[in-house]
Enzyme design. Sequence first.
Site, PDB file in Angstrom:
ATOM      1  N   ARG A   1      33.582  45.368  48.934  1.00 49.98           N
ATOM      2  CA  ARG A   1      34.624  44.841  48.043  1.00 49.98           C
ATOM      3  C   ARG A   1      34.202  45.014  46.588  1.00 49.98           C
ATOM      4  O   ARG A   1      35.008  45.385  45.735  1.00 49.98           O
ATOM      5  CB  ARG A   1      34.893  43.359  48.336  1.00 49.98           C
ATOM      6  CG  ARG A   1      35.641  43.093  49.624  1.00 49.98           C
ATOM      7  CD  ARG A   1      35.956  41.618  49.770  1.00 49.98           C
ATOM      8  NE  ARG A   1      36.947  41.177  48.803  1.00 49.98           N
ATOM      9  CZ  ARG A   1      37.200  39.901  48.515  1.00 49.98           C
ATOM     10  NH1 ARG A   1      36.511  38.934  49.103  1.00 49.98           N
ATOM     11  NH2 ARG A   1      38.131  39.585  47.632  1.00 49.98           N
TER      12      ARG A   1
ATOM     13  N   CYS B   1      33.146  35.363  42.459  1.00 50.75           N
ATOM     14  CA  CYS B   1      33.423  35.969  43.762  1.00 50.75           C
ATOM     15  C   CYS B   1      34.884  36.396  43.728  1.00 50.75           C
ATOM     16  O   CYS B   1      35.364  36.871  42.706  1.00 50.75           O
ATOM     17  CB  CYS B   1      33.124  34.995  44.900  1.00 50.75           C
ATOM     18  SG  CYS B   1      33.969  33.406  44.754  1.00 50.75           S
TER      19      CYS B   1
END
Length: 276
Positions: free
Chosen positions: A175, A230
């Site tokens: 990611r 995050c």
Amino acid sequence: MYSTLISAEQLKDQFDAENWLILDCRFDLFDVDKGEQLYRDSHIPNAIYLNLNQQLAGQVTANTGRHPLPEISAITQLFSSIGIADKKQIIVYDDCSGAMAARAWWLLQWLGHTQVAVLDGGINAWTERELSLTAQINTPKPAHFVRHASDFKTVTTEQICSGNYQLVDARAAGRFRGEVEPIDPVAGHIPDAVNHPFMENLTAQGLFKTTADLQALWSPLVQQNTTHMCGSGVTACHNILAMCHAGFEPTHLYVGSWSEWIRDSARPVSNTSSVD
């Protein structure tokens, strides 16, 4: 007092119903009702369920990330309603090695309640030891939660844009590099951020690594301006927890994280590798 982690054995042997409170924070980003259903099916005795979306995050707007902070008045009222008061030992757990429970841990620390710890290994560690579970729903006894001064600080998107912060991104490497993006509409990472997937804090058994191993892992990233992020300010808390358990001072949380950063298409995005 436990302020970072507690083992299943310690919880079993030392639990005090009058002075301890257990919070079940199981949650699935792809099935938002799953955590509460799992709680209703079975949970650690005396546990109370808290929902990430509904209780541990605030209202999502066009400018926020997926899990903004709740209003102070709302979260303090919640903590009062479930019986959190000064000197109460709080234990939080989930079923993903602290990835969700760390958000509840961080919120309490941020509000100055230091007697809060994550169950190391979560409910999985509990059941692997064949400790008891129940389906009985616990009715909390309200208390008066008081906010105190805290060393846990937040950083806003505006500060990130104008300041000098070393961003540490807790998302999985794929990611971060922009190879996959199962949740947010834009892939990649903020330029100059480094990647430290929160799973690197754990052993193959899903327990936190030793303090010595965590110290060695995190010492290269300890700076005055270290700021954790995050996808939405949840698993970043796992990295902060790991650093605190290793003995480092609390570092900043960028609550909005990637999902807030990409709200404005003018903000730069990188798909190049910067994996720690």
